[in-house]
Design a protein around this motif. Structure first.
Motif, PDB file in Angstrom:
ATOM      1  N   GLY A  75       0.889  -1.304  -0.012  1.00 16.53           N
ATOM      2  CA  GLY A  75       0.009   0.113  -0.055  1.00 16.53           C
ATOM      3  C   GLY A  75       0.657   1.270  -0.042  1.00 16.53           C
ATOM      4  O   GLY A  75       1.994   1.445  -0.545  1.00 16.53           O
ATOM      5  N   ASP A  76       0.424   2.247   0.578  1.00 18.99           N
ATOM      6  CA  ASP A  76       0.982   3.500   0.520  1.00 18.99           C
ATOM      7  C   ASP A  76       2.452   3.494   1.151  1.00 18.99           C
ATOM      8  O   ASP A  76       3.456   4.404   1.183  1.00 18.99           O
ATOM      9  N   ALA A  77       2.559   2.443   2.116  1.00 22.44           N
ATOM     10  CA  ALA A  77       3.953   2.531   2.827  1.00 22.44           C
ATOM     11  C   ALA A  77       5.067   1.867   1.774  1.00 22.44           C
ATOM     12  O   ALA A  77       6.135   2.191   1.852  1.00 22.44           O
ATOM     13  N   ALA A  78       4.347   1.241   0.628  1.00 24.56           N
ATOM     14  CA  ALA A  78       5.352   0.942  -0.542  1.00 24.56           C
ATOM     15  C   ALA A  78       5.401   2.103  -1.632  1.00 24.56           C
ATOM     16  O   ALA A  78       6.447   1.975  -2.428  1.00 24.56           O
ATOM     17  N   HIS A  79       4.478   2.799  -1.900  1.00 27.21           N
ATOM     18  CA  HIS A  79       4.577   3.874  -3.072  1.00 27.21           C
ATOM     19  C   HIS A  79       3.167   4.831  -2.836  1.00 27.21           C
ATOM     20  O   HIS A  79       2.221   4.563  -2.134  1.00 27.21           O
ATOM     21  N   VAL A  80       3.611   6.016  -3.184  1.00 31.90           N
ATOM     22  CA  VAL A  80       2.400   7.096  -3.139  1.00 31.90           C
ATOM     23  C   VAL A  80       2.609   7.774  -4.371  1.00 31.90           C
ATOM     24  O   VAL A  80       3.782   7.874  -5.173  1.00 31.90           O
ATOM     25  N   HIS A  81       1.453   8.216  -4.999  1.00 30.12           N
ATOM     26  CA  HIS A  81       1.470   8.941  -6.168  1.00 30.12           C
ATOM     27  C   HIS A  81       0.192   9.859  -6.314  1.00 30.12           C
ATOM     28  O   HIS A  81      -0.575   9.839  -5.368  1.00 30.12           O
ATOM     29  N   PRO A  82       0.083  10.705  -7.563  1.00 34.43           N
ATOM     30  CA  PRO A  82      -1.066  11.678  -7.518  1.00 34.43           C
ATOM     31  C   PRO A  82      -2.329  10.826  -7.457  1.00 34.43           C
ATOM     32  O   PRO A  82      -2.602   9.625  -7.868  1.00 34.43           O
ATOM     33  N   ILE A  83      -3.522  11.458  -7.189  1.00 34.60           N
ATOM     34  CA  ILE A  83      -4.529  10.814  -6.814  1.00 34.60           C
ATOM     35  C   ILE A  83      -5.614  10.665  -8.277  1.00 34.60           C
ATOM     36  O   ILE A  83      -6.506   9.860  -8.410  1.00 34.60           O
ATOM     37  N   ALA A  84      -5.029  11.244  -9.386  1.00 34.00           N
ATOM     38  CA  ALA A  84      -5.701  11.058 -10.645  1.00 34.00           C
ATOM     39  C   ALA A  84      -5.871   9.565 -10.907  1.00 34.00           C
ATOM     40  O   ALA A  84      -5.026   8.944 -11.277  1.00 34.00           O
ATOM     41  N   GLY A 134      -7.769   7.519  -9.429  1.00 32.04           N
ATOM     42  CA  GLY A 134      -8.265   6.858  -8.311  1.00 32.04           C
ATOM     43  C   GLY A 134      -7.775   5.492  -7.831  1.00 32.04           C
ATOM     44  O   GLY A 134      -8.344   4.602  -7.582  1.00 32.04           O
ATOM     45  N   LEU A 135      -6.299   5.601  -8.033  1.00 29.81           N
ATOM     46  CA  LEU A 135      -5.711   4.244  -8.117  1.00 29.81           C
ATOM     47  C   LEU A 135      -4.755   3.974  -6.963  1.00 29.81           C
ATOM     48  O   LEU A 135      -4.362   2.990  -6.815  1.00 29.81           O
ATOM     49  N   GLY A 136      -4.894   4.887  -6.041  1.00 27.92           N
ATOM     50  CA  GLY A 136      -3.961   4.703  -4.783  1.00 27.92           C
ATOM     51  C   GLY A 136      -4.523   3.469  -3.940  1.00 27.92           C
ATOM     52  O   GLY A 136      -3.579   2.421  -3.603  1.00 27.92           O
ATOM     53  N   MET A 137      -5.635   3.779  -3.346  1.00 28.68           N
ATOM     54  CA  MET A 137      -6.389   2.791  -2.527  1.00 28.68           C
ATOM     55  C   MET A 137      -6.368   1.190  -3.185  1.00 28.68           C
ATOM     56  O   MET A 137      -6.224   0.177  -2.821  1.00 28.68           O
ATOM     57  N   ASN A 138      -6.776   1.334  -4.390  1.00 30.51           N
ATOM     58  CA  ASN A 138      -7.060   0.114  -5.211  1.00 30.51           C
ATOM     59  C   ASN A 138      -5.618  -0.546  -5.425  1.00 30.51           C
ATOM     60  O   ASN A 138      -5.682  -1.917  -5.595  1.00 30.51           O
ATOM     61  N   THR A 139      -4.605   0.243  -5.832  1.00 29.44           N
ATOM     62  CA  THR A 139      -3.265  -0.376  -5.851  1.00 29.44           C
ATOM     63  C   THR A 139      -2.909  -1.137  -4.483  1.00 29.44           C
ATOM     64  O   THR A 139      -2.162  -2.246  -4.532  1.00 29.44           O
ATOM     65  N   GLY A 140      -3.208  -0.437  -3.265  1.00 32.79           N
ATOM     66  CA  GLY A 140      -2.847  -1.132  -1.949  1.00 32.79           C
ATOM     67  C   GLY A 140      -3.682  -2.504  -1.796  1.00 32.79           C
ATOM     68  O   GLY A 140      -3.087  -3.497  -1.406  1.00 32.79           O
ATOM     69  N   ILE A 141      -4.822  -2.397  -2.264  1.00 35.98           N
ATOM     70  CA  ILE A 141      -5.821  -3.744  -2.038  1.00 35.98           C
ATOM     71  C   ILE A 141      -5.090  -4.752  -3.117  1.00 35.98           C
ATOM     72  O   ILE A 141      -5.178  -6.201  -2.945  1.00 35.98           O
ATOM     73  N   GLU A 142      -4.605  -4.498  -4.224  1.00 34.12           N
ATOM     74  CA  GLU A 142      -4.049  -5.525  -4.994  1.00 34.12           C
ATOM     75  C   GLU A 142      -2.488  -5.954  -4.521  1.00 34.12           C
ATOM     76  O   GLU A 142      -2.338  -7.061  -4.336  1.00 34.12           O
ATOM     77  N   ASP A 143      -1.909  -4.978  -3.943  1.00 33.02           N
ATOM     78  CA  ASP A 143      -0.790  -5.417  -3.140  1.00 33.02           C
ATOM     79  C   ASP A 143      -0.960  -6.647  -1.964  1.00 33.02           C
ATOM     80  O   ASP A 143      -0.477  -7.386  -1.940  1.00 33.02           O
ATOM     81  N   ALA A 144      -2.081  -6.179  -1.261  1.00 34.26           N
ATOM     82  CA  ALA A 144      -2.665  -7.022  -0.447  1.00 34.26           C
ATOM     83  C   ALA A 144      -2.797  -8.453  -0.528  1.00 34.26           C
ATOM     84  O   ALA A 144      -2.459  -9.508  -0.022  1.00 34.26           O
ATOM     85  N   ALA A 145      -3.622  -8.356  -2.093  1.00 34.02           N
ATOM     86  CA  ALA A 145      -4.233  -9.611  -2.363  1.00 34.02           C
ATOM     87  C   ALA A 145      -2.988 -10.721  -2.908  1.00 34.02           C
ATOM     88  O   ALA A 145      -2.692 -11.745  -2.640  1.00 34.02           O
ATOM     89  N   THR A 195       8.367 -13.750  -4.751  1.00 25.68           N
ATOM     90  CA  THR A 195       7.611 -13.498  -5.847  1.00 25.68           C
ATOM     91  C   THR A 195       6.667 -12.082  -5.547  1.00 25.68           C
ATOM     92  O   THR A 195       6.300 -11.574  -6.367  1.00 25.68           O
ATOM     93  N   TYR A 196       6.506 -11.808  -4.241  1.00 25.96           N
ATOM     94  CA  TYR A 196       5.789 -10.766  -3.881  1.00 25.96           C
ATOM     95  C   TYR A 196       6.399  -9.395  -4.627  1.00 25.96           C
ATOM     96  O   TYR A 196       6.010  -8.812  -5.299  1.00 25.96           O
ATOM     97  N   GLN A 197       7.773  -9.193  -4.345  1.00 27.85           N
ATOM     98  CA  GLN A 197       8.457  -7.788  -4.824  1.00 27.85           C
ATOM     99  C   GLN A 197       8.540  -8.004  -6.158  1.00 27.85           C
ATOM    100  O   GLN A 197       8.391  -6.983  -7.163  1.00 27.85           O
ATOM    101  N   SER A 198       8.742  -9.215  -7.181  1.00 28.27           N
ATOM    102  CA  SER A 198       8.978  -9.446  -8.415  1.00 28.27           C
ATOM    103  C   SER A 198       7.748  -9.133  -9.149  1.00 28.27           C
ATOM    104  O   SER A 198       7.587  -8.302 -10.120  1.00 28.27           O
ATOM    105  N   GLU A 199       6.424  -9.317  -8.578  1.00 29.86           N
ATOM    106  CA  GLU A 199       5.294  -9.110  -8.878  1.00 29.86           C
ATOM    107  C   GLU A 199       4.861  -7.609  -8.906  1.00 29.86           C
ATOM    108  O   GLU A 199       4.312  -6.729  -9.716  1.00 29.86           O
ATOM    109  N   ARG A 200       4.960  -6.967  -7.590  1.00 24.45           N
ATOM    110  CA  ARG A 200       4.466  -5.618  -7.087  1.00 24.45           C
ATOM    111  C   ARG A 200       5.205  -4.596  -7.360  1.00 24.45           C
ATOM    112  O   ARG A 200       4.560  -3.351  -7.394  1.00 24.45           O
TER     113      ARG A 200
END
Length: 376
Positions: free
Chosen positions: A294-303, A305-316, A337-342
């Motif tokens: 999530g945001d602990a790993a990456h932060v970016h502009p809100i345009a 609406g990908l921020g929270m959603n990217t974190g949810i994909e990280d979690a999965a 595999t987690y780092q190589s993917e995310r």
């Protein structure tokens, strides 16, 4: 895989059995941490979730779930409750210099819903799996060896776990304690003020977006299931050009300047904050048995609406990785595999949202254009 994973409480290892060794300690109870906790508990892992806050927040914050996130939540058994609240048909109402120009439909790839509502649904699901968030627990130190991780808390408590996941936001204590660099840039001044307000008399059928030829703007987005709007606006400055802090009074002045609707008075500001452009990615997502998401790993502009959603994909993705590791599959190889993917995914999202943000900044100068430019 079935639509909803089998509850771990019926399997060999319940989510948080009394006295059972902790498999994964999750730091942070936002959407990323709660998604990870639910997913791991459903896989049979023993999880604990800590958060330095004293209680859950009630703020709209990230307010959109994309279809990919809803797919994750469907597996976890929370999508139905969220779609019952959220709005899938959002109409952007654009104004310029106080005049209504046009309306633009912007639905079709997810739902509009407040972040606090998402977190509440995830906490309820997690509680049903026997896990509750431990509030008032601030992480102070992390040590680890080949067998596991030792997390020291500010109150002197210690939690031992096989793995640790830092899901504690852009200012992540976990990331700092692990010594992982957060590479990129942060603008010195806020780009927006944000908050939750009520606006009696303003239609709740549209996401209102007022922009002016002199520059700047104010937006009010009706939050489903509530009588509040999320406000986003250009910051206000004083007579010397110095930024003024967000306040209900400042919100009203900004609204009056851009919307030019004197009959509407904003009330009950329950969240007051600022947002600045951050474009950063962690140098790595894994340090031994500790991970970032999530945001602990990456932060970016809100345009977009990908921020929270990217974190949810990280979690999965992290749940798949840790679930496989806990099941004894290929040790170090599966953990990699987690780092190589995310990490490549995060890097691309950061670059993509920076481009989307530039498009939005340019688009709002044209009458009838708005944030939909970030969705194109």
């Amino acid at each position: 895989m079935t639509d909803v994973l089998t509850d771990a409480t019926t399997g060999s290892r319940a989510g948080s059995r009394a006295g059972a060794p902790t498999d994964v300690l999750i730091v942070g109870s936002g959407p990323t941490g709660l998604t990870l906790a639910c997913d791991l508990a459903l896989r049979g892992a023993v999880v604990r979730v800590i958060d330095q806050r004293s209680e859950p927040h009630h703020e709209s914050r990230g307010k959109g779930l994309r279809q990919s996130s809803l797919d994750v939540f469907r597996r976890l058994g929370v999508a139905e409750s969220l779609t019952a609240i959220g709005d899938g048909e959002v109409v952007l109402r654009k104004y310029f210099d106080g005049e209504h120009i046009n309306d633009t439909p912007a639905g079709g790839n997810g739902i509009l819903i407040g972040q606090w509502q998402i977190e509440a649904a995830l906490r309820e699901r997690l509680a049903g799996l026997g896990v509750t968030v431990e509030y008032g627990a601030r992480l102070a130190d992390i040590t680890q060896d080949a067998a596991g991780v030792r997390a020291e808390l500010a109150d002197g408590g210690v939690i031992a776990a096989r793995y640790l996941a830092g899901c504690d936001g852009g200012r992540s204590t976990t990331r700092k304690l692990l010594g992982i660099p957060f590479e990129g840039s942060t603008e010195a001044e806020p780009a927006m003020v944000v908050g939750d307000v009520r606006a009696p008399g303003l239609s709740r059928d549209h996401w209102h977006q007022w922009f002016t030829s002199e520059g700047g703007g104010t937006m009010l987005c009706p939050m489903p299931g509530t009588d509040t709007f999320q406000l986003q606006a250009s910051p206000e400055t004083d007579g010397h050009g110095r930024l003024l802090p967000p306040s209900l009074e400042s919100f009203q002045r900004l609204f009056d300047r851009h919307a030019r609707m004197p009959e509407i008075r904003l009330t009950d500001a329950t969240w007051l904050s600022t947002w600045r452009v951050n474009v950063r990615v962690a140098g790595r997502l894994r340090e031994g048995r500790a991970f970032l998401a999530g945001d602990a790993a990456h932060v970016h502009p809100i345009a977009g609406g990908l921020g929270m959603n990217t974190g949810i994909e990280d979690a999965a993705a992290l749940a798949r990785t840790l679930g496989a590791a806990l099941a004894g599959q290929n040790g170090e190889e599966v953990l990699d595999t987690y780092q190589s993917e995310r990490l490549p995914a995060a890097t691309e999202v950061v670059a993509d949202t920076a481009r989307r943000y530039e498009r939005v900044v340019e688009a709002v100068r044209t009458p009838g254009r708005g944030i939909e430019a970030g969705l194109e």
